[in-house]
Design a protein around this motif. Structure first.
Motif, PDB file in Angstrom:
ATOM      1  N   LYS A  55       2.799   5.453   0.688  1.00 13.25           N
ATOM      2  CA  LYS A  55       2.748   3.988   0.642  1.00 13.25           C
ATOM      3  C   LYS A  55       1.780   3.393   1.664  1.00 13.25           C
ATOM      4  CE  LYS A  55       5.795   3.500  -2.628  1.00 13.25           C
ATOM      5  NZ  LYS A  55       5.832   4.877  -3.099  1.00 13.25           N
ATOM      6  N   LYS A  56       1.232   2.232   1.283  1.00 16.94           N
ATOM      7  CA  LYS A  56       0.385   1.481   2.211  1.00 16.94           C
ATOM      8  C   LYS A  56       1.219   0.344   2.785  1.00 16.94           C
ATOM      9  CE  LYS A  56      -3.992   0.601   1.370  1.00 16.94           C
ATOM     10  NZ  LYS A  56      -5.261  -0.020   0.912  1.00 16.94           N
ATOM     11  N   GLY A  57       1.536   0.439   4.055  1.00 15.39           N
ATOM     12  CA  GLY A  57       2.295  -0.613   4.714  1.00 15.39           C
ATOM     13  C   GLY A  57       1.333  -1.532   5.441  1.00 15.39           C
ATOM     14  N   CYS A  58       0.978  -1.142   6.669  1.00 15.84           N
ATOM     15  CA  CYS A  58       0.119  -1.988   7.496  1.00 15.84           C
ATOM     16  C   CYS A  58      -1.366  -1.724   7.253  1.00 15.84           C
ATOM     17  CB  CYS A  58       0.439  -1.753   8.968  1.00 15.84           C
ATOM     18  SG  CYS A  58       0.077  -0.046   9.499  1.00 15.84           S
ATOM     19  N   ASP A  59      -1.716  -0.501   6.819  1.00 13.50           N
ATOM     20  CA  ASP A  59      -3.114  -0.074   6.652  1.00 13.50           C
ATOM     21  C   ASP A  59      -3.866  -0.069   7.985  1.00 13.50           C
ATOM     22  OD1 ASP A  59      -4.986   1.018   4.966  1.00 13.50           O
ATOM     23  OD2 ASP A  59      -5.862  -0.894   4.374  1.00 13.50           O
ATOM     24  N   HIS A  60      -3.116  -0.040   9.096  1.00 17.93           N
ATOM     25  CA  HIS A  60      -3.745  -0.075  10.422  1.00 17.93           C
ATOM     26  C   HIS A  60      -3.168   0.978  11.363  1.00 17.93           C
ATOM     27  CE1 HIS A  60      -5.246  -3.962   9.095  1.00 17.93           C
ATOM     28  NE2 HIS A  60      -6.059  -3.942  10.129  1.00 17.93           N
ATOM     29  N   GLY A  61      -2.477   1.977  10.856  1.00 16.18           N
ATOM     30  CA  GLY A  61      -1.967   3.036  11.738  1.00 16.18           C
ATOM     31  C   GLY A  61      -0.772   2.623  12.567  1.00 16.18           C
ATOM     32  N   GLN A  62      -0.027   1.619  12.121  1.00 18.81           N
ATOM     33  CA  GLN A  62       1.048   1.130  12.970  1.00 18.81           C
ATOM     34  C   GLN A  62       2.452   1.323  12.414  1.00 18.81           C
ATOM     35  OE1 GLN A  62      -0.241  -2.896  13.456  1.00 18.81           O
ATOM     36  NE2 GLN A  62      -1.651  -2.371  15.119  1.00 18.81           N
ATOM     37  N   CYS A  63       2.588   1.629  11.120  1.00 13.95           N
ATOM     38  CA  CYS A  63       3.936   1.627  10.541  1.00 13.95           C
ATOM     39  C   CYS A  63       4.426   2.992  10.071  1.00 13.95           C
ATOM     40  CB  CYS A  63       4.005   0.643   9.373  1.00 13.95           C
ATOM     41  SG  CYS A  63       3.138   1.210   7.891  1.00 13.95           S
ATOM     42  N   GLY A  64       3.516   3.923   9.824  1.00 17.52           N
ATOM     43  CA  GLY A  64       3.905   5.266   9.399  1.00 17.52           C
ATOM     44  C   GLY A  64       4.217   5.398   7.915  1.00 17.52           C
ATOM     45  N   ALA A  65       4.137   4.306   7.149  1.00 15.08           N
ATOM     46  CA  ALA A  65       4.467   4.386   5.720  1.00 15.08           C
ATOM     47  C   ALA A  65       3.550   5.354   4.979  1.00 15.08           C
ATOM     48  CB  ALA A  65       4.381   3.002   5.085  1.00 15.08           C
ATOM     49  N   CYS A  66       2.353   5.543   5.497  1.00 17.18           N
ATOM     50  CA  CYS A  66       1.354   6.356   4.795  1.00 17.18           C
ATOM     51  C   CYS A  66       1.328   7.799   5.284  1.00 17.18           C
ATOM     52  CB  CYS A  66      -0.016   5.731   5.017  1.00 17.18           C
ATOM     53  SG  CYS A  66      -0.501   5.823   6.759  1.00 17.18           S
ATOM     54  N   ASN A  76      -1.415   9.728   9.858  1.00 23.62           N
ATOM     55  CA  ASN A  76      -1.433   8.459   9.141  1.00 23.62           C
ATOM     56  C   ASN A  76      -2.642   8.502   8.206  1.00 23.62           C
ATOM     57  OD1 ASN A  76       0.778   7.402  10.489  1.00 23.62           O
ATOM     58  ND2 ASN A  76      -0.455   6.488  12.102  1.00 23.62           N
ATOM     59  N   CYS A  78      -3.868   6.342   6.348  1.00 20.79           N
ATOM     60  CA  CYS A  78      -4.703   5.142   6.325  1.00 20.79           C
ATOM     61  C   CYS A  78      -5.794   5.206   7.395  1.00 20.79           C
ATOM     62  CB  CYS A  78      -3.858   3.875   6.510  1.00 20.79           C
ATOM     63  SG  CYS A  78      -3.090   3.703   8.142  1.00 20.79           S
TER      64      CYS A  78
HETATM   65  S1  FES Z   1      -0.097   2.166   6.317  1.00 18.72           S
HETATM   66 FE1  FES Z   1       0.875   1.741   8.197  1.00 18.72          FE
HETATM   67  S2  FES Z   1       0.349   3.466   9.415  1.00 18.72           S
HETATM   68 FE2  FES Z   1      -0.790   3.733   7.596  1.00 18.72          FE
END
Ligand code: FES
Ligand code: FES
Length: 197
Positions: A55-66, A76, A78
């Motif tokens: 999944k794409k959550g923040c797309d900035h390396g901050q949430c771990g969804a990816c 990560n 993303c």
């Molecule tokens: S989408 Fe959040 S860390 Fe990659």
């Protein structure tokens, strides 16, 4: 009036290539994909290979969804350029289960009701698989006491260690409650570091 003749610019005649055909090995299968050089591994998986479990959550390396595994290490996706992956083995949530059984970490999340929403769960599970492999290698974490060489194996992880090692995976609703128990169950079932990674 003087009319200037157009300046010929070789770079204008031959634009720099911005796309490459790359090979990606994902979940044991080889793929060829034309990607823009700026494409993240996350976008290549989701848009190029239709592996939408990551999944794409923040797309900035901050949430771990990816989170996915690259040669068994969690990353990560993303933050990883697809063109830089090369021949390395990518494992996504779709590649963890065997033909007949869930991966032990998936099973543990199920047993302990550790599943979160569809956005958070794939990253949490891939992250737990990577974290257990790191612990099996004896890697210390931020909460490992400085005079401690690190855990002997994943099975030696305390709840605090698990919380710290999973802290890169965020959710927005706080549904973490049963994840530590799930990771503890998966850790207790490990024999060697190769079993689950
Ligand atoms: S989408 Fe959040 S860390 Fe990659
Ligand atoms: S479980 Fe996904 S946002 Fe909380």
């Amino acid at each position: 009036m003087t009319v200037l003749s157009p300046v010929s610019d070789p770079r204008a005649a031959e634009p720099a290539p911005t796309e490459s055909l790359i090979g990606l090995r994902v979940n044991g299968a080889d793929h060829e994909l034309a990607v823009d050089h700026r494409t993240s591994l996350l976008d290549a998986l989701r848009d190029g290979l239709a592996l939408t479990g990551t999944k794409k959550g923040c797309d900035h390396g901050q949430c771990g969804a990816c989170t996915v595994l690259l040669d068994g290490d969690r990353i990560n996706s993303c933050l990883q350029l697809a063109v830089a992956v090369g021949d390395r083995e990518v494992t996504t949530i779709e590649g963890l289960a065997g033909d007949d059984a869930l991966h032990p970490v998936q099973q543990a999340f199920l047993d302990h009701d550790g599943y979160q929403c569809g956005y958070c769960t794939p990253g949490q599970i891939c992250s737990a698989v990577g974290a257990l492999a790191e612990a099996d290698r004896g890697w210390p974490s931020h909460v490992t006491p400085p005079d401690d060489p690190g855990p002997a194996s994943a099975a030696a992880l305390s709840a605090d260690e698990i919380r710290e090692r999973m802290s890169g995976n965020l959710c927005r609703c706080g549904a973490y409650v049963n994840i530590v128990a799930a990771v503890q169950q998966a850790a207790a079932g490990r024999v060697t570091g190769d079993d689950l990674a």
